[in-house]
Design a protein around this motif. Structure first.
Motif, mmCIF file in Angstrom:
data_model
loop_
_atom_site.group_PDB
_atom_site.id
_atom_site.type_symbol
_atom_site.label_atom_id
_atom_site.label_comp_id
_atom_site.label_asym_id
_atom_site.label_seq_id
_atom_site.Cartn_x
_atom_site.Cartn_y
_atom_site.Cartn_z
ATOM 1 N N TRP A 45 0.823 -1.208 0.000
ATOM 2 C CA TRP A 45 0.000 0.000 0.000
ATOM 3 C C TRP A 45 0.861 1.263 0.000
ATOM 4 O O TRP A 45 1.923 1.305 0.608
ATOM 5 C CB TRP A 45 -0.924 0.015 1.221
ATOM 6 N N ARG A 99 0.315 1.756 -6.504
ATOM 7 C CA ARG A 99 -0.656 1.823 -5.412
ATOM 8 C C ARG A 99 -0.522 3.125 -4.623
ATOM 9 O O ARG A 99 -1.050 3.256 -3.520
ATOM 10 C CB ARG A 99 -0.510 0.607 -4.492
ATOM 11 N N ARG A 148 -8.543 -2.664 -9.057
ATOM 12 C CA ARG A 148 -7.561 -2.589 -7.968
ATOM 13 C C ARG A 148 -8.191 -2.181 -6.653
ATOM 14 O O ARG A 148 -9.095 -1.346 -6.612
ATOM 15 C CB ARG A 148 -6.457 -1.568 -8.315
#
Length: 270
Positions: free
Chosen positions: A65, A74, A105
């Motif tokens: 993340w 991301r 996603r």
């Protein structure tokens, strides 16, 4: 302060799932909302697709993340987003639904939007700025001819590719036609100006997956390049045309805000 409206209304796109109601004063994650009980929805149409993440609970799915995760970006244009119980949280706030919806996603889904403009061919003294819009096949709304950034693809390259696929239908063009277009566009598309990068108030957004974009303006000042092209809807577009930028213009998602930014750049108030 960023907020969103289009991803808080009614039924989720392409489904019969109704969002939990989120009042304006309860959008922020910083505001307590004890009654918040959103449904969870991830479309079965995206499961197993090569461009989509797996189920977030899968043991071997370990996303990085807020980072570049291999070829998958991301990171968010809004800054670092929060992770709660293993799920990324929409940086703007609650949407009334959790899961991924129809987005590929978890977290940010990156797109690129080209705003191709010209001055309207008009003999009056009033200059009217026009842009190329496509009609989306899913919502039938007019929109910018943009699309998703492929893993590892440069954002500007996405903008150019999507314009050619959706506004010129290059997916069905011959190799000779593609080469001709490439020569014609080479200089034109090298002069794009970034207009916006950030969150998009897209109806497909959820609490855990959302759209972000980078928008570029490509302006044909003399009307001699794209201004002379024969437009032809392709890919997932069902219509394409030059549209006047006016105050009452209605477009998909946050595209009107992007187009207004382009107009402000070209029109200097008297």
């Amino acid at each position: 302060m960023l907020t969103h409206f289009k991803c808080r209304a009614g039924f989720y796109p392409r489904s019969n799932i109704e969002r939990d109601d989120v009042p304006d004063n309860k959008v922020s994650w910083d505001t307590e909302f004890k009654k918040y009980n959103p449904p969870t929805y991830t479309s079965p149409t995206i499961k197993g697709k090569p461009w989509a993440d797996p189920d977030i609970a899968k043991p071997d799915f370990k996303p990085k993340w807020n980072n570049l995760d291999g070829y998958v970006n991301r990171m968010s244009h809004t800054g670092n987003y929060k992770i709660l119980n293993g799920f990324p949280l929409n940086p703007v706030g609650r949407t009334g639904i959790t899961g991924r919806g129809v987005l590929g996603r978890w977290g940010p889904n990156h797109a690129a939007d080209p705003v191709v403009t010209r001055w309207k061919p008009d003999h009056s003294n009033r200059q009217i700025l026009q842009f190329i819009a496509i009609k989306r096949s899913d919502t039938r709304e007019w929109a910018l001819p943009g699309g998703m950034v492929d893993p590892g693809e440069k954002v500007a390259a996405t903008a150019i590719r999507e314009f050619q696929e959706e506004a010129l239908n290059t997916l069905e063009a011959s190799e000779a036609e593609k080469e001709s277009l490439k020569e014609k566009f080479n200089n034109f598309f090298s002069g794009g100006i970034e207009i916006y990068s950030g969150y998009v108030d897209d109806p497909r957004n959820t609490d855990n997956a959302w759209m972000e974009t980078v928008a570029y303006n490509f302006h044909d000042n003399e009307g001699s390049i794209v201004g002379e092209l024969k437009l032809n809807a392709g890919d997932d577009a069902v219509g394409v045309c030059w549209v006047d930028i006016t105050s009452d213009l209605k477009l998909y998602a946050s595209h009107k805000d992007i187009v207004d930014s382009v107009l402000a750049r070209h029109i200097t108030p008297n």
